[in-house]
Motif scaffolding. Structure first.
Motif, PDB file in Angstrom:
ATOM      1  N   CYS A  27       0.851  -1.187   0.000  1.00  0.00           N
ATOM      2  CA  CYS A  27       0.000   0.000   0.000  1.00  0.00           C
ATOM      3  C   CYS A  27       0.886   1.236   0.000  1.00  0.00           C
ATOM      4  CB  CYS A  27      -0.900  -0.010   1.230  1.00  0.00           C
ATOM      5  SG  CYS A  27      -2.150   1.277   1.233  1.00  0.00           S
ATOM      6  N   GLY A  29       1.162   5.378   0.018  1.00  0.00           N
ATOM      7  CA  GLY A  29       0.400   6.558   0.398  1.00  0.00           C
ATOM      8  C   GLY A  29       0.421   7.648  -0.653  1.00  0.00           C
ATOM      9  N   GLU A  31      -1.013  11.801  -1.074  1.00  0.00           N
ATOM     10  CA  GLU A  31      -1.533  12.930  -0.306  1.00  0.00           C
ATOM     11  C   GLU A  31      -1.843  14.099  -1.222  1.00  0.00           C
ATOM     12  OE1 GLU A  31       0.212  14.084   3.596  1.00  0.00           O
ATOM     13  OE2 GLU A  31       0.657  15.994   2.584  1.00  0.00           O
ATOM     14  N   ARG A  74      -5.562  12.219   2.540  1.00  0.00           N
ATOM     15  CA  ARG A  74      -4.623  11.107   2.357  1.00  0.00           C
ATOM     16  C   ARG A  74      -5.375   9.806   2.102  1.00  0.00           C
ATOM     17  NH1 ARG A  74      -3.366  13.665   7.299  1.00  0.00           N
ATOM     18  NH2 ARG A  74      -1.572  15.074   7.188  1.00  0.00           N
ATOM     19  N   LYS A  75      -4.795   8.975   1.246  1.00  0.00           N
ATOM     20  CA  LYS A  75      -5.327   7.634   0.989  1.00  0.00           C
ATOM     21  C   LYS A  75      -4.175   6.723   0.585  1.00  0.00           C
ATOM     22  CE  LYS A  75      -9.849   7.556   1.545  1.00  0.00           C
ATOM     23  NZ  LYS A  75      -9.890   8.450   2.689  1.00  0.00           N
ATOM     24  N   CYS A  76      -4.460   5.423   0.529  1.00  0.00           N
ATOM     25  CA  CYS A  76      -3.452   4.413   0.232  1.00  0.00           C
ATOM     26  C   CYS A  76      -3.886   3.609  -0.994  1.00  0.00           C
ATOM     27  CB  CYS A  76      -3.293   3.505   1.453  1.00  0.00           C
ATOM     28  SG  CYS A  76      -1.962   2.319   1.308  1.00  0.00           S
ATOM     29  N   SER A 107       3.616  11.662  -2.711  1.00  0.00           N
ATOM     30  CA  SER A 107       3.512  10.258  -2.322  1.00  0.00           C
ATOM     31  C   SER A 107       4.656   9.929  -1.380  1.00  0.00           C
ATOM     32  CB  SER A 107       3.564   9.343  -3.561  1.00  0.00           C
ATOM     33  OG  SER A 107       3.596   7.979  -3.166  1.00  0.00           O
ATOM     34  N   GLU A 108       4.313   9.727  -0.117  1.00  0.00           N
ATOM     35  CA  GLU A 108       5.286   9.374   0.916  1.00  0.00           C
ATOM     36  C   GLU A 108       6.482  10.325   0.901  1.00  0.00           C
ATOM     37  OE1 GLU A 108       6.032   5.187   0.369  1.00  0.00           O
ATOM     38  OE2 GLU A 108       4.097   4.663   1.236  1.00  0.00           O
ATOM     39  N   THR A 313       1.347  10.276  10.147  1.00  0.00           N
ATOM     40  CA  THR A 313       0.265   9.666   9.395  1.00  0.00           C
ATOM     41  C   THR A 313       0.580   8.222   9.015  1.00  0.00           C
ATOM     42  OG1 THR A 313      -0.237  11.827   8.490  1.00  0.00           O
ATOM     43  CG2 THR A 313      -1.130   9.915   7.328  1.00  0.00           C
ATOM     44  N   TYR A 315      -1.040   4.875   6.778  1.00  0.00           N
ATOM     45  CA  TYR A 315      -1.945   4.613   5.668  1.00  0.00           C
ATOM     46  C   TYR A 315      -2.509   3.201   5.817  1.00  0.00           C
ATOM     47  CZ  TYR A 315       0.318   8.640   3.620  1.00  0.00           C
ATOM     48  OH  TYR A 315       0.792   9.898   3.394  1.00  0.00           O
ATOM     49  N   PRO A 316      -3.763   2.943   5.398  1.00  0.00           N
ATOM     50  CA  PRO A 316      -4.687   3.953   4.883  1.00  0.00           C
ATOM     51  C   PRO A 316      -5.329   4.769   5.995  1.00  0.00           C
ATOM     52  CG  PRO A 316      -5.751   1.842   4.931  1.00  0.00           C
ATOM     53  CD  PRO A 316      -4.318   1.609   5.385  1.00  0.00           C
ATOM     54  N   ILE A 317      -5.844   5.929   5.637  1.00  0.00           N
ATOM     55  CA  ILE A 317      -6.543   6.791   6.588  1.00  0.00           C
ATOM     56  C   ILE A 317      -7.963   6.978   6.081  1.00  0.00           C
ATOM     57  CG2 ILE A 317      -6.690   9.129   7.523  1.00  0.00           C
ATOM     58  CD1 ILE A 317      -3.705   9.252   7.490  1.00  0.00           C
TER      59      ILE A 317
END
Length: 461
Positions: A27, A29, A31, A74-76, A107-108, A313, A315-317
């Protein structure tokens, strides 16, 4: 609904992105950070996957409570090819017609795209996860990186003969809102645009960044660290910090506690002391850093405060957007407005309620019966006898006045010409239909305040 025509669910639709697809495996991340301009309702974005460009993540409607505000989403996602589409309905972007906003896709910690100045309704960026940052490039020779729009990295090969260079190292960690962080490095002791050597930001959140340059020796420099919100890197929303060194000498080490900016002046070679110089130039120069705007008087409801993430943070959030939505007011009971007959233009709107004395009138033929129209005979005006007006009592011709009436109508676009009557609003409404409804309400009616939430978008000066 609002005013019997606009659905509050449409007006206050969540601005938080849809959930990422279920995936078992690595996964990565992603943002999205945004600083909005004065018209957040024009802004939206989406993330597409693969060649089919299926929408797998998107924002919804950003209402007026997001104007001049900011946030990070944010998502993964699994490895693969993606396309990010940033949209502005008016095509004028986040900067600089009605504010100085910006957006960043990362991304990260790796910067994928920075934008905000637009002359089109959408910008598209295609990238692969896991993301690998390419080397900076300047294809048009404007001195800026084609991808991020930042100043090209300092080139020590430009040193004149006899000059040597000294190491300059900047290390910092962002807080939970990396969209707020940026910096600029100038040669000399003041912020002069022609002497800008390097800059950076905005960034991803809760990430560490390292920059190394070899700067000309025997010269002075000044570093500006910025925070758009004015709360520094620590400690409202995380524990950010920064450090400036040259070889093994610490020039400055900060715990991240500062306001809108922190200014560090130094000379190379470094001797470990802070060099005091004249006061910095107070007139700002153009830069990539969004300048914080004065807090405007609230035209609508205050922005909803979002709780900070106290830990780095993960991931996932998944964000519960329910706590961010304003509670719609209860639907008021049915109402009607009295029918008002307006007097002719210029006539007074007050009434003297004192009864007229009946003795001032002369009773004239009070017992005359109406005559059928068929029995009337045309009489020559020559046979009429002139009657003296002295036999009549003078009757005052002053018109009666009416009591004062308060025309307290809901002031939608009051005193301002509506610029966008056909602007589409949620729920199939337009600015014109909203104004028509406002004209049927009194200013103290509960629905009047709700209709005014879209007033600034319809009545733009």
């Amino acid at each position: 609904g609002i005013g019997g025509g606009i659905d509050t669910d449409d007006l206050f639709a969540t601005a938080f992105p849809s959930s990422a697809p279920t995936y078992e495996g690595p996964c990565i991340g992603v943002e999205v950070g945004i600083i909005f301009d004065k018209y957040a309702m024009e802004t939206s974005w989406k993330l597409l996957v693969g060649e089919t460009e299926e929408v797998i993540w998107k924002s919804d409607y950003y209402g007026p409570n997001w104007n001049d505000d900011w946030d990070v989403f944010r998502k993964c996602f699994p490895p693969g090819m993606y396309t990010f589409v940033f949209m502005d309905k008016e095509g004028d972007g986040l900067c600089c017609s009605h504010g100085e906003g910006t957006y960043v896709l990362s991304s990260e910690g790796k910067m994928i795209a920075i934008g905000g100045q637009m002359n089109t309704e959408e910008e598209r960026t295609t990238f692969e996860l896991e993301y690998v940052e390419p080397e900076p490039s300047d294809s048009n020779g404007d001195g800026l990186d084609d991808r991020l729009g930042l100043v090209m990295p300092y080139d020590s090969s430009n040193l004149i003969e006899g000059e040597t260079c000294e190491n300059f190292r900047l290390v910092f960690e962002t807080d939970q809102y990396g969209i707020e962080t940026s910096w600029e490095l100038y040669e000399g002791s003041h912020r002069v645009s022609e002497n800008l050597i390097a800059n950076g930001g905005p960034y991803g959140s809760a990430e560490t960044y390292v920059y190394n340059y070899c700067l000309a020796s025997q010269k002075s420099y000044v570093l500006y660290m910025y925070d758009w919100k004015g709360d520094g890197l620590c400690c409202s929303y995380g524990d950010g910090w920064y450090k400036v060194t040259s070889r093994d000498i610490i020039i400055h080490e900060s715990d991240g506690k500062f306001g809108e900016e922190d200014v560090i002046r130094f000379a190379l070679p470094a001797d470990g002391t802070f060099i005091e110089t004249d006061a910095p130039v107070t007139t700002p120069v153009p830069s990539r850093r969004p300048t914080p705007l004065p807090t405007p008087l609230p035209l609508t409801q205050s922005p909803t405060q979002r709780s900070p993430t106290l830990q780095p943070t993960l991931y996932p959030i998944f964000i519960d957007s329910s706590s961010y939505l304003p509670t719609p007011p209860p639907t008021p009971p049915p109402f009607t407005l009295p029918f008002i007959t307006f007097p002719p233009s210029g006539a007074p709107i007050t009434q003297d309620t004192t009864p007229t004395p009946t003795e001032s009138f002369t009773t004239l033929a009070s017992n005359v019966s109406p005559m059928p129209t068929e029995s009337l005979t045309v009489i020559s005006t020559e046979s009429l006898t002139t009657v003296s007006t002295e036999s009549f009592t003078t009757i005052s011709t002053t018109p009666p006045t009416l009591p004062a009436i308060s025309l307290n109508v809901c002031p939608f676009c009051a005193g301002v010409e509506m610029k966008k009557p056909d602007l589409g609003l949620p729920g199939g409404q337009t600015c014109q239909t909203v104004q028509d409804k406002a004209n049927t309400l009194t200013a103290d009616h509960p629905n009047c305040e709700l209709l005014k939430l879209v007033e600034e978008s319809c009545c733009r000066p």
